[in-house]
Motif scaffolding. Sequence first.
Motif, PDB file in Angstrom:
ATOM      1  N   LYS A 123       0.843  -1.197   0.000  1.00 53.31           N
ATOM      2  CA  LYS A 123       0.000   0.000   0.000  1.00 53.31           C
ATOM      3  C   LYS A 123       0.875   1.242   0.000  1.00 53.31           C
ATOM      4  O   LYS A 123       1.934   1.263   0.639  1.00 53.31           O
ATOM      5  CB  LYS A 123      -0.906   0.004   1.239  1.00 53.31           C
ATOM      6  CG  LYS A 123      -1.772   1.227   1.427  1.00 53.31           C
ATOM      7  CD  LYS A 123      -2.905   1.302   0.420  1.00 53.31           C
ATOM      8  CE  LYS A 123      -3.803   2.511   0.683  1.00 53.31           C
ATOM      9  NZ  LYS A 123      -4.856   2.650  -0.328  1.00 53.31           N
ATOM     10  N   TYR A 125       0.624   5.614   0.434  1.00 53.42           N
ATOM     11  CA  TYR A 125      -0.167   6.792   0.797  1.00 53.42           C
ATOM     12  C   TYR A 125       0.585   8.027   0.328  1.00 53.42           C
ATOM     13  O   TYR A 125       1.729   8.251   0.711  1.00 53.42           O
ATOM     14  CB  TYR A 125      -0.370   6.883   2.316  1.00 53.42           C
ATOM     15  CG  TYR A 125      -1.182   5.770   2.918  1.00 53.42           C
ATOM     16  CD1 TYR A 125      -2.573   5.821   2.921  1.00 53.42           C
ATOM     17  CD2 TYR A 125      -0.567   4.677   3.509  1.00 53.42           C
ATOM     18  CE1 TYR A 125      -3.329   4.808   3.490  1.00 53.42           C
ATOM     19  CE2 TYR A 125      -1.317   3.654   4.081  1.00 53.42           C
ATOM     20  CZ  TYR A 125      -2.688   3.726   4.073  1.00 53.42           C
ATOM     21  OH  TYR A 125      -3.434   2.720   4.632  1.00 53.42           O
ATOM     22  N   GLU A 129      -4.652  11.040  -0.025  1.00 57.99           N
ATOM     23  CA  GLU A 129      -4.760  10.017   1.017  1.00 57.99           C
ATOM     24  C   GLU A 129      -3.888  10.364   2.224  1.00 57.99           C
ATOM     25  O   GLU A 129      -4.295  10.184   3.362  1.00 57.99           O
ATOM     26  CB  GLU A 129      -4.351   8.653   0.468  1.00 57.99           C
ATOM     27  CG  GLU A 129      -5.406   7.977  -0.384  1.00 57.99           C
ATOM     28  CD  GLU A 129      -5.049   6.542  -0.699  1.00 57.99           C
ATOM     29  OE1 GLU A 129      -3.956   6.325  -1.235  1.00 57.99           O
ATOM     30  OE2 GLU A 129      -5.843   5.647  -0.378  1.00 57.99           O
ATOM     31  N   LEU A 133      -3.916  11.708   7.070  1.00 55.95           N
ATOM     32  CA  LEU A 133      -3.134  11.005   8.096  1.00 55.95           C
ATOM     33  C   LEU A 133      -2.155  11.965   8.746  1.00 55.95           C
ATOM     34  O   LEU A 133      -0.966  11.685   8.860  1.00 55.95           O
ATOM     35  CB  LEU A 133      -2.386   9.819   7.455  1.00 55.95           C
ATOM     36  CG  LEU A 133      -3.245   8.822   6.683  1.00 55.95           C
ATOM     37  CD1 LEU A 133      -2.380   7.707   6.101  1.00 55.95           C
ATOM     38  CD2 LEU A 133      -4.326   8.240   7.568  1.00 55.95           C
ATOM     39  N   ALA A 138      -3.597   8.669  13.692  1.00 59.41           N
ATOM     40  CA  ALA A 138      -4.229   8.309  12.423  1.00 59.41           C
ATOM     41  C   ALA A 138      -3.274   7.494  11.557  1.00 59.41           C
ATOM     42  O   ALA A 138      -3.653   6.459  10.992  1.00 59.41           O
ATOM     43  CB  ALA A 138      -4.674   9.562  11.674  1.00 59.41           C
ATOM     44  N   LEU A 139      -2.031   7.935  11.468  1.00 64.60           N
ATOM     45  CA  LEU A 139      -1.059   7.194  10.668  1.00 64.60           C
ATOM     46  C   LEU A 139      -0.803   5.817  11.260  1.00 64.60           C
ATOM     47  O   LEU A 139      -0.756   4.815  10.535  1.00 64.60           O
ATOM     48  CB  LEU A 139       0.251   7.977  10.566  1.00 64.60           C
ATOM     49  CG  LEU A 139       1.352   7.301   9.747  1.00 64.60           C
ATOM     50  CD1 LEU A 139       0.902   7.110   8.303  1.00 64.60           C
ATOM     51  CD2 LEU A 139       2.647   8.100   9.804  1.00 64.60           C
ATOM     52  N   SER A 141      -2.796   4.023  13.045  1.00 66.09           N
ATOM     53  CA  SER A 141      -3.966   3.180  12.826  1.00 66.09           C
ATOM     54  C   SER A 141      -3.960   2.575  11.421  1.00 66.09           C
ATOM     55  O   SER A 141      -4.247   1.380  11.243  1.00 66.09           O
ATOM     56  CB  SER A 141      -5.243   4.002  13.037  1.00 66.09           C
ATOM     57  OG  SER A 141      -6.393   3.243  12.738  1.00 66.09           O
ATOM     58  N   HIS A 142      -3.627   3.365  10.420  1.00 61.64           N
ATOM     59  CA  HIS A 142      -3.594   2.865   9.052  1.00 61.64           C
ATOM     60  C   HIS A 142      -2.466   1.860   8.857  1.00 61.64           C
ATOM     61  O   HIS A 142      -2.647   0.840   8.173  1.00 61.64           O
ATOM     62  CB  HIS A 142      -3.453   4.033   8.076  1.00 61.64           C
ATOM     63  CG  HIS A 142      -4.756   4.676   7.729  1.00 61.64           C
ATOM     64  ND1 HIS A 142      -5.413   4.438   6.552  1.00 61.64           N
ATOM     65  CD2 HIS A 142      -5.555   5.523   8.433  1.00 61.64           C
ATOM     66  CE1 HIS A 142      -6.546   5.122   6.527  1.00 61.64           C
ATOM     67  NE2 HIS A 142      -6.648   5.787   7.653  1.00 61.64           N
ATOM     68  N   HIS A 145      -3.487  -1.349  10.355  1.00 59.40           N
ATOM     69  CA  HIS A 145      -4.477  -2.028   9.509  1.00 59.40           C
ATOM     70  C   HIS A 145      -3.779  -2.777   8.373  1.00 59.40           C
ATOM     71  O   HIS A 145      -4.093  -3.946   8.100  1.00 59.40           O
ATOM     72  CB  HIS A 145      -5.451  -0.996   8.946  1.00 59.40           C
ATOM     73  CG  HIS A 145      -6.433  -1.562   7.962  1.00 59.40           C
ATOM     74  ND1 HIS A 145      -7.353  -2.534   8.301  1.00 59.40           N
ATOM     75  CD2 HIS A 145      -6.616  -1.295   6.634  1.00 59.40           C
ATOM     76  CE1 HIS A 145      -8.072  -2.848   7.239  1.00 59.40           C
ATOM     77  NE2 HIS A 145      -7.648  -2.112   6.216  1.00 59.40           N
ATOM     78  N   ILE A 146      -2.817  -2.131   7.726  1.00 59.99           N
ATOM     79  CA  ILE A 146      -2.119  -2.775   6.608  1.00 59.99           C
ATOM     80  C   ILE A 146      -1.227  -3.909   7.104  1.00 59.99           C
ATOM     81  O   ILE A 146      -1.126  -4.952   6.441  1.00 59.99           O
ATOM     82  CB  ILE A 146      -1.290  -1.739   5.815  1.00 59.99           C
ATOM     83  CG1 ILE A 146      -2.206  -0.638   5.258  1.00 59.99           C
ATOM     84  CG2 ILE A 146      -0.527  -2.415   4.685  1.00 59.99           C
ATOM     85  CD1 ILE A 146      -3.313  -1.150   4.358  1.00 59.99           C
TER      86      ILE A 146
END
Length: 455
Positions: A123, A125, A129, A133, A138-139, A141-142, A145-146
């Motif tokens: 992925k 960003y 996008e 973040l 926020a960053l 968390s993403h 997730h990945i």
Amino acid sequence: MRTLFISIALVVSVMAATAAPDVAPHFVDAAAQAKAKNLPYAVYVHGSSWHRASQIFAEQVWQSTDFHQALQNPVVLTNIHIKQHLDKEAAEKEAASYKGWDANTVRSYPAVQIYGPDGHLLKSYFGRELRILTTPSALASHIDHITNLSNKRTSLLTRIAEARQNKDTPKEINLLTQLVELPLNNEPKIIDALKQADPEDTSGWQARLSFQNWEFVRHITGLINDQKAGEALQLIDAMLDSKRHPPSQLCLILGAKGKTLVALERLPEAWQAFQQAYQIDPESPDSKAILRYGIRVAGIPLREAVPTDSLLFGKDPGDNLTRDHADFTMSSAASDDTKNHASLFKGPYATSGFAFHTDAEKDAHIIVDLKAACTVKALRITNRNSNIERAATLTVWVSTDQKIWQKIWSARKAETAWDIILDNPVTTHYVKVGLDSPTPEHLHLQAVDIYGQRP
């Protein structure tokens, strides 16, 4: 003792989940470390020495203690600093520190990329996008997730290899389907793997993954240009029959079908295809672009649609009263050519630029006979494509008997087209469109479309 063991295990588990990430000085170090530990790795690509946004994101997010502490999953962090104005020796040294990284995978700076343990880019960003973040949490968390998805991917790859070795084809197809459904970048050679396991494409993923999006539309355009519209249509219909494509792809396939049908002069079917393309994925930029194109090449010639910049666009003014049920007479016809008359109400606009042409006279006009007393709600009148100033005094009157005329609208100035929405619909049998000029003038228009309801 058992309780103590459980408590210690829980503490160790929590510590592992919130442990500080590994930080590697360079991309090559991160890749090697991630492979050795079977961990994903995240890369901050930036130009902090010359790019202010990169510097701010680094200081406020990437390098912050809050970001590192917010990460829940084990991950290796590193960065690639794209420096400028280096001499040859320094440039070669910098390039060696990120050997194996593909600069073409980043469109703008700064960027964050996450890779699997095997070096597969999962992925990226950047741009829009990345702008969401802008806090450490926020960053983190993403990235978490990945990395969770990365762990699922690693597990699936292992299980796919086992299923292939055991010749368990149904299981392999199921696992491959799960793999491609992960919201990550596609695996290299995934189509080959699917073809080998599922030559009949029962999952539909081969069709989806092999679809070339706008490249497919360009291919169809090439066939049309080579006078192979029939071949193009067969290819398109076969793709539609497969029912393997998601809405975003069906939109482009249907758009290509509409374009092909226009080339075959099958405008009603073409317009239907363009509308289907829009309706199947109405919020996408592709569907909106296809609809605009369809309106221009099929909808307007059919008088089924108006341009997107028209006041009538998106409204429901009723049926087109003139397309199939009207004719007209002219106040004079010495300069006229009757072969263009049909284009006033139906089909493409006349190539001459006008559908009729009166003499230069005072109060030049045409009278449109709607063939019945109809409720008129709106009109769209399209001016000649040259000498448009001659229609500056354009006016519309209505009558039930051609004896008493009621003015319902007049132009404020010359326009390329006028959209007329009546505040109060009128019931009329005849509509006069003409000039209210104090001096003699020619009247010549491309189209008159009247909308409303027939009895």
